[in-house]
Motif scaffolding. Structure first.
Motif, PDB file in Angstrom:
ATOM      1  N   GLY A 190      -2.728  -8.249  -0.885  1.00 53.21           N
ATOM      2  CA  GLY A 190      -2.048  -9.165  -1.873  1.00 53.21           C
ATOM      3  C   GLY A 190      -3.088  -9.252  -2.940  1.00 53.21           C
ATOM      4  N   ILE A 191      -4.247  -8.838  -2.788  1.00 54.49           N
ATOM      5  CA  ILE A 191      -5.202  -8.964  -3.724  1.00 54.49           C
ATOM      6  C   ILE A 191      -5.696  -7.753  -4.371  1.00 54.49           C
ATOM      7  CG2 ILE A 191      -7.777  -9.773  -4.376  1.00 54.49           C
ATOM      8  CD1 ILE A 191      -7.329 -11.981  -2.286  1.00 54.49           C
ATOM      9  N   TYR A 192      -5.738  -7.284  -5.785  1.00 50.96           N
ATOM     10  CA  TYR A 192      -6.027  -6.052  -6.292  1.00 50.96           C
ATOM     11  C   TYR A 192      -7.321  -5.640  -6.163  1.00 50.96           C
ATOM     12  CZ  TYR A 192      -1.262  -4.699  -7.682  1.00 50.96           C
ATOM     13  OH  TYR A 192       0.179  -4.188  -7.663  1.00 50.96           O
ATOM     14  N   CYS A 193      -7.585  -4.565  -5.758  1.00 53.67           N
ATOM     15  CA  CYS A 193      -9.029  -4.161  -5.584  1.00 53.67           C
ATOM     16  C   CYS A 193      -9.248  -3.091  -6.361  1.00 53.67           C
ATOM     17  CB  CYS A 193      -9.230  -3.855  -4.124  1.00 53.67           C
ATOM     18  SG  CYS A 193      -8.903  -5.028  -2.924  1.00 53.67           S
ATOM     19  N   LYS A 194     -10.511  -2.888  -6.980  1.00 53.29           N
ATOM     20  CA  LYS A 194     -10.914  -1.636  -7.706  1.00 53.29           C
ATOM     21  C   LYS A 194     -11.523  -0.756  -6.908  1.00 53.29           C
ATOM     22  CE  LYS A 194     -10.232  -3.677 -12.001  1.00 53.29           C
ATOM     23  NZ  LYS A 194     -10.795  -3.959 -13.382  1.00 53.29           N
ATOM     24  N   SER A 197       3.428   3.206  -8.843  1.00 58.89           N
ATOM     25  CA  SER A 197       4.760   3.162  -7.648  1.00 58.89           C
ATOM     26  C   SER A 197       4.004   3.914  -6.565  1.00 58.89           C
ATOM     27  CB  SER A 197       5.700   3.995  -8.117  1.00 58.89           C
ATOM     28  OG  SER A 197       5.645   5.335  -8.796  1.00 58.89           O
ATOM     29  N   SER A 198       2.850   4.727  -6.534  1.00 62.50           N
ATOM     30  CA  SER A 198       2.335   5.479  -5.377  1.00 62.50           C
ATOM     31  C   SER A 198       1.164   4.298  -4.624  1.00 62.50           C
ATOM     32  CB  SER A 198       1.634   6.785  -5.927  1.00 62.50           C
ATOM     33  OG  SER A 198       2.564   7.519  -6.444  1.00 62.50           O
ATOM     34  N   ASP A 227       7.561  -5.356  -2.936  1.00 60.28           N
ATOM     35  CA  ASP A 227       6.682  -4.693  -1.982  1.00 60.28           C
ATOM     36  C   ASP A 227       5.632  -3.882  -2.534  1.00 60.28           C
ATOM     37  OD1 ASP A 227       7.848  -5.855   0.137  1.00 60.28           O
ATOM     38  OD2 ASP A 227       9.433  -4.089   0.541  1.00 60.28           O
ATOM     39  N   GLN A 228       5.862  -3.065  -3.582  1.00 68.81           N
ATOM     40  CA  GLN A 228       5.188  -2.205  -4.124  1.00 68.81           C
ATOM     41  C   GLN A 228       3.882  -3.053  -4.951  1.00 68.81           C
ATOM     42  OE1 GLN A 228       6.713   1.374  -6.093  1.00 68.81           O
ATOM     43  NE2 GLN A 228       8.827   0.924  -5.169  1.00 68.81           N
ATOM     44  N   ILE A 229       4.488  -4.105  -5.651  1.00 65.93           N
ATOM     45  CA  ILE A 229       3.629  -4.670  -6.521  1.00 65.93           C
ATOM     46  C   ILE A 229       2.644  -5.516  -5.542  1.00 65.93           C
ATOM     47  CG2 ILE A 229       2.954  -6.707  -8.060  1.00 65.93           C
ATOM     48  CD1 ILE A 229       5.825  -6.235  -9.324  1.00 65.93           C
ATOM     49  N   MET A 230       2.988  -6.073  -4.379  1.00 58.92           N
ATOM     50  CA  MET A 230       2.077  -6.936  -3.537  1.00 58.92           C
ATOM     51  C   MET A 230       1.322  -6.030  -2.655  1.00 58.92           C
ATOM     52  SD  MET A 230       4.447 -10.315  -2.946  1.00 58.92           S
ATOM     53  CE  MET A 230       3.007 -11.260  -2.085  1.00 58.92           C
ATOM     54  N   GLY A 231       1.757  -4.846  -2.360  1.00 62.62           N
ATOM     55  CA  GLY A 231       1.298  -3.686  -1.405  1.00 62.62           C
ATOM     56  C   GLY A 231       1.462  -4.251   0.152  1.00 62.62           C
ATOM     57  N   VAL A 232       2.832  -4.474   0.327  1.00 61.29           N
ATOM     58  CA  VAL A 232       2.885  -5.100   1.666  1.00 61.29           C
ATOM     59  C   VAL A 232       3.752  -4.057   2.372  1.00 61.29           C
ATOM     60  CG1 VAL A 232       2.537  -7.494   1.180  1.00 61.29           C
ATOM     61  CG2 VAL A 232       4.834  -6.245   0.827  1.00 61.29           C
ATOM     62  N   SER A 233       3.939  -4.189   3.650  1.00 66.73           N
ATOM     63  CA  SER A 233       4.608  -3.190   4.563  1.00 66.73           C
ATOM     64  C   SER A 233       5.235  -4.204   5.704  1.00 66.73           C
ATOM     65  CB  SER A 233       3.959  -2.235   5.043  1.00 66.73           C
ATOM     66  OG  SER A 233       4.603  -1.472   5.997  1.00 66.73           O
ATOM     67  N   VAL A 234       6.515  -4.610   5.594  1.00 66.17           N
ATOM     68  CA  VAL A 234       7.145  -5.692   6.597  1.00 66.17           C
ATOM     69  C   VAL A 234       8.523  -5.379   6.698  1.00 66.17           C
ATOM     70  CG1 VAL A 234       5.817  -7.558   5.325  1.00 66.17           C
ATOM     71  CG2 VAL A 234       7.938  -7.064   4.404  1.00 66.17           C
ATOM     72  N   VAL A 235       9.122  -5.871   7.822  1.00 67.98           N
ATOM     73  CA  VAL A 235      10.553  -5.597   8.142  1.00 67.98           C
ATOM     74  C   VAL A 235      11.183  -6.912   7.841  1.00 67.98           C
ATOM     75  CG1 VAL A 235      12.142  -5.150  10.184  1.00 67.98           C
ATOM     76  CG2 VAL A 235       9.772  -3.774  10.025  1.00 67.98           C
ATOM     77  N   LEU A 236      12.250  -6.961   7.065  1.00 65.02           N
ATOM     78  CA  LEU A 236      12.965  -8.114   6.707  1.00 65.02           C
ATOM     79  C   LEU A 236      13.857  -8.264   8.171  1.00 65.02           C
ATOM     80  CD1 LEU A 236      14.046 -10.510   4.772  1.00 65.02           C
ATOM     81  CD2 LEU A 236      15.588  -8.730   3.976  1.00 65.02           C
ATOM     82  N   THR A 276       5.123  -4.532   9.755  1.00 61.52           N
ATOM     83  CA  THR A 276       5.332  -3.547  10.431  1.00 61.52           C
ATOM     84  C   THR A 276       4.294  -3.188  11.637  1.00 61.52           C
ATOM     85  OG1 THR A 276       4.242  -2.163   8.804  1.00 61.52           O
ATOM     86  CG2 THR A 276       6.672  -2.290   8.735  1.00 61.52           C
ATOM     87  N   ILE A 277       4.432  -2.840  12.767  1.00 61.00           N
ATOM     88  CA  ILE A 277       3.652  -2.674  13.675  1.00 61.00           C
ATOM     89  C   ILE A 277       2.622  -1.631  13.565  1.00 61.00           C
ATOM     90  CG2 ILE A 277       3.294  -1.902  16.116  1.00 61.00           C
ATOM     91  CD1 ILE A 277       6.171  -3.111  16.858  1.00 61.00           C
ATOM     92  N   ASP A 278       1.334  -1.956  13.594  1.00 65.74           N
ATOM     93  CA  ASP A 278       0.048  -1.106  13.409  1.00 65.74           C
ATOM     94  C   ASP A 278       0.060  -0.628  11.808  1.00 65.74           C
ATOM     95  OD1 ASP A 278      -0.651  -0.782  16.051  1.00 65.74           O
ATOM     96  OD2 ASP A 278       0.621   0.971  16.273  1.00 65.74           O
ATOM     97  N   GLY A 279       0.631  -1.602  11.144  1.00 64.02           N
ATOM     98  CA  GLY A 279       0.547  -1.622   9.629  1.00 64.02           C
ATOM     99  C   GLY A 279      -0.724  -2.385   8.896  1.00 64.02           C
ATOM    100  N   PRO A 280      -0.817  -2.143   7.782  1.00 67.77           N
ATOM    101  CA  PRO A 280      -1.951  -3.123   7.210  1.00 67.77           C
ATOM    102  C   PRO A 280      -2.129  -4.664   7.266  1.00 67.77           C
ATOM    103  CG  PRO A 280      -0.466  -2.187   5.430  1.00 67.77           C
ATOM    104  CD  PRO A 280       0.022  -1.916   6.578  1.00 67.77           C
ATOM    105  N   HIS A 281      -0.689  -5.125   7.555  1.00 68.59           N
ATOM    106  CA  HIS A 281      -0.800  -6.537   7.665  1.00 68.59           C
ATOM    107  C   HIS A 281      -0.219  -6.780   9.189  1.00 68.59           C
ATOM    108  CE1 HIS A 281       0.218  -5.458   3.356  1.00 68.59           C
ATOM    109  NE2 HIS A 281      -0.785  -6.314   3.388  1.00 68.59           N
ATOM    110  N   ASP A 282      -0.919  -6.119   9.911  1.00 69.29           N
ATOM    111  CA  ASP A 282      -0.346  -6.189  11.492  1.00 69.29           C
ATOM    112  C   ASP A 282      -0.556  -7.700  12.083  1.00 69.29           C
ATOM    113  OD1 ASP A 282       0.551  -5.469  14.193  1.00 69.29           O
ATOM    114  OD2 ASP A 282      -1.412  -5.500  14.684  1.00 69.29           O
ATOM    115  N   SER A 283       0.432  -8.301  12.504  1.00 68.28           N
ATOM    116  CA  SER A 283      -0.145  -9.876  12.910  1.00 68.28           C
ATOM    117  C   SER A 283       0.098 -10.338  14.269  1.00 68.28           C
ATOM    118  CB  SER A 283       0.747 -10.771  12.034  1.00 68.28           C
ATOM    119  OG  SER A 283       2.264 -10.477  12.411  1.00 68.28           O
TER     120      SER A 283
END
Length: 701
Positions: free
Chosen positions: A10-14, A28-29, A585-594, A619-626
């Motif tokens: 959720g934090i933009y990195c360069k 969008s990519s 999702d695209q702006i925040m860079g998340v990968s979740v299941v509703l 999402t399992i094994d995604g960047p935000h696995d919890s």
């Protein structure tokens, strides 16, 4: 080389990367860019926006309770106080001074109850019943009831105002964030001493093994009164099917667990034989007797599956007190699940037969059908404890030191933060608990309120004013902050100034659109809408959608992130809400299941406020696995995050709810990674790395 900007947590990195000729990377990519980023050397390629993290850290450490009564927020007295056996760490002393002192009747409600001196394993007053709250541990195991560390801390502060004797703050081994949450509560709430000398015991749950116990002790030992709560199953079905252990092996494990906890320096140890309600009583006599010898001070008897009838469970407590060797040297406790709707009844049956600690949760939340409800137990003892509990030890006039005027604010806080609303007819705290529609009932209430109410709403903190705040006030776009705050206090929301300002801002926004003013349901929906603002990293600043029978649903969303920059993007979906969520999702860079989405009209009419609630799972094994460990099954499970939002526009309401849930996820993930990095850091630099070509800089925090 091309400079890329992409969201990570959720934090933009360069970062920069050499790309093949002709390759482009539009915003969008961002997901594919993030995948490439995750496979490169993060230390050399990434420059995290430190100001965003610093701002998050500041917000996390400076938040105050949204529901804490304001008269205590302003009158807290901080001083040094020494307690025998405590460290030299500063201890906070809370004053019980109240702004309600001018009204003797109200002041009496806020007066703290006396209680016997706390001694592990002993209670000098045989009629005193300790209240053990497990909202933050068992309550949080309710599906979708995920709480962040800050939310847990706020609830713990309110539990202390409520006066619970023991707060079970969590299951520290479950995850680094759970450990931090428990430790934070122990170090802060567990060191706040009230004027009457009260300070809550802070407990951490552990399975009966050394790793769990050591982790639990490390989390709670900062409290003035720390407790380790360890357990192992004792019913035949659990020992055979789950543990694959013989009774002798289970006894050996239990004794070793208690012995190890004592060796760490813990002198307050609670032991629970899981599924005691279906266990062989003779085996319970044996294992409980041996853990007493090993050093257990509290024996908790769980009806884990809610199987027992009240007379069965009461008889079990009686037999254990009579047959367990050394029973006179410990406190017996109950922990009753509500699978048959008997959790409160079973807990009270336990108290009738000598249990002097009752485990419960706010609003009765918990695994499956929930736990015994704190408010039901407390008010039952307040109304009946002095007359209907003879036969056990003592005089039979049972009492607690709970200050029930804080029941409503704490109930509402738990409901908002967990996203689990109480059913309207829930005893004590349900919306209908003090409502009367029948003409006969209304006639009786007008003549004498005691005709149909066995307690006053004021006694549990619901300050019932006359209709429209007793002054003919209609809350609309011209209403001021004082009028809104007054009505919210009458509804049980005693908000601090920051929270009131946030709610009032949203009130003004909605009141401008809604004719006829806002009613009580609208106000409560706005409080729920602002409950997630504690974790606000991102917020929606602009939203436009197009949809129809022949067109493709499209949404353009503009959001402001933690770096105070606005970003926008367009996306398509199967419907307008789906398109909005994909853009977010695209702006925040998340990968979740509703996992769930629900919307309700707060009231009637075309201008009604829409209230939306969502539950998401990374999402399992995604960047935000919890993944976290479940205390009951010892299996890893994905942590769920809920969010609520409200607006007169259903699309905006949906977006606010979704962003609220995502903010919780990102806050939790950032804290978890920070904890893991701190534990792994052996250099003392806290993960700082040199960036080639960049001058050194100094950050003052």
């Amino acid at each position: 080389r091309t400079i890329y900007e992409t969201p990570y947590l959720g934090i933009y990195c360069k970062y920069e990367q050499q790309l093949p000729f002709g390759f482009s990377n539009p915003i969008s990519s961002s997901n594919s860019a993030l995948e490439r980023f995750n496979t490169t050397n993060r230390h050399n390629k990434m420059r995290v926006l430190a100001a965003s993290i610093a701002a998050l850290t500041y917000a996390a450490t400076s938040t105050t309770s949204a529901f804490t009564p304001s008269h205590l927020n302003g009158n807290a007295i901080r001083s040094q106080r020494s307690i025998a056996g405590s460290s030299a760490t500063a201890i906070t002393t809370l004053s019980s001074a109240s702004s309600h002192d001018a009204n003797p009747a109200i002041a009496e409600l806020y007066k703290r109850r006396s209680r016997p001196e706390y001694i592990p394993g002993q209670i000098s007053d045989p009629d005193y019943v300790r209240i053990f709250d497990t909202t933050l541990r068992d309550g949080e195991q309710s599906p979708g009831a995920t709480l962040t560390s800050n939310e847990k801390l706020e609830i713990a502060h309110n539990l202390a105002l409520l006066g619970v004797d023991i707060i079970e703050a969590g299951f520290p081994i479950a995850s680094p964030d759970d450990f931090l949450g428990v430790k934070q509560i122990a170090d802060q709430v567990g060191r706040k001493v009230f004027d009457d000398g009260y300070v809550p015991v802070i407990a951490g749950l552990s399975r009966a093994n050394t790793k769990d116990i050591e982790r639990a002790w490390d989390a709670v030992k900062g409290a003035l009164r720390p407790r380790v709560h360890t357990f192992i199953a004792t019913s035949d079905i659990h020992m055979k099917s789950k543990l694959n252990k013989t009774p002798d092996e289970v006894v050996e494990i239990a004794v070793k667990a208690v012995t190890f906890a004592k060796s760490l320096g813990c002198d307050d140890i609670e032991f629970s034989p899981e599924d005691a309600g279906r266990s062989d009583p003779e085996f319970l006599y044996r294992i409980l007797g041996e853990v007493i010898v090993a050093g257990a001070t509290t024996l908790n008897i769980p009806d884990t599956t809610g199987w027992n009838m009240p007379w069965e469970f009461g008889e079990l407590i009686k037999k254990l007190r009579e047959n367990v060797p050394g029973a006179e040297n410990v406190v017996f406790s109950t922990h009753c699940q509500n699978d048959l709707g008997l959790a409160t009844a079973n807990s009270l049956a336990g108290a009738l037969n000598g249990a002097r600690q009752l485990e419960c949760t706010i609003n009765g939340i918990g695994e499956r059908a929930g736990n015994a409800s704190l408010e039901e137990i407390v008010m039952s003892l307040a109304l009946k404890g002095g007359t209907h509990f003879s036969g056990g030890p003592g005089s039979g006039k049972l009492h607690t030191a709970i200050n029930p005027v804080y029941i409503t604010p704490t109930s509402k806080m738990v409901a908002e933060y967990t996203g689990m609303k109480c059913q309207p007819h829930k005893a004590i705290v349900g919306a209908n608990a003090f409502q009367h529609e029948s003409g006969i009932h209304q006639d009786g209430m007008i003549k004498d309120k005691s005709t149909y109410e066995i307690m006053t709403p004021e006694s549990i903190g619901l300050m019932r004013g006359e209709s429209q705040s007793g002054a003919g006030i209609v809350l609309g776009k011209h209403s001021g902050r004082n009028a809104v705050g007054t009505r919210l206090r009458e509804l049980g929301y005693d908000l601090n100034m920051d929270k009131l300002n946030a709610v009032f801002k949203r009130f003004k926004e909605v009141a401008e659109k809604k004719k006829g003013g806002l009613d009580d349901d609208d106000l409560e929906s706005l409080v729920s809408d602002q409950a997630g603002s504690v974790n606000e990293l991102w917020r929606v600043t602009g939203l436009q959608t197009t949809t129809g029978l022949s067109g493709i649903p499209t949404a353009t969303v503009k959001m402001m992130g933690p770096d105070a920059l606005e970003r926008y993007i367009s996306a398509t979906g199967t419907g307008p809400v789906d398109a909005v969520y994909k853009a977010i999702d695209q702006i925040m860079g998340v990968s979740v299941v509703l996992e769930s989405y629900s919307m309700n009209s707060v009231n009637e009419g075309i201008e009604a406020l829409a209230s939306t609630r969502v539950v998401i799972v990374p999402t399992i094994d995604g960047p935000h696995d919890s993944a976290v460990m479940d205390a009951q099954t010892s299996q890893l499970r994905e942590k769920k995050f809920s969010g609520s939002g409200s607006d007169t526009d259903i699309i905006t309401s949906s977006a606010r709810a979704y962003v609220s849930a995502l903010n919780k996820l990102l806050t939790w993930k950032i804290r978890r990674m920070a904890n893991e990095a701190e534990e792994a850091d052996t250099t003392g630099t806290k993960g700082a790395v040199a960036v080639e070509g960049e001058p050194p800089s100094v950050v003052v925090s």
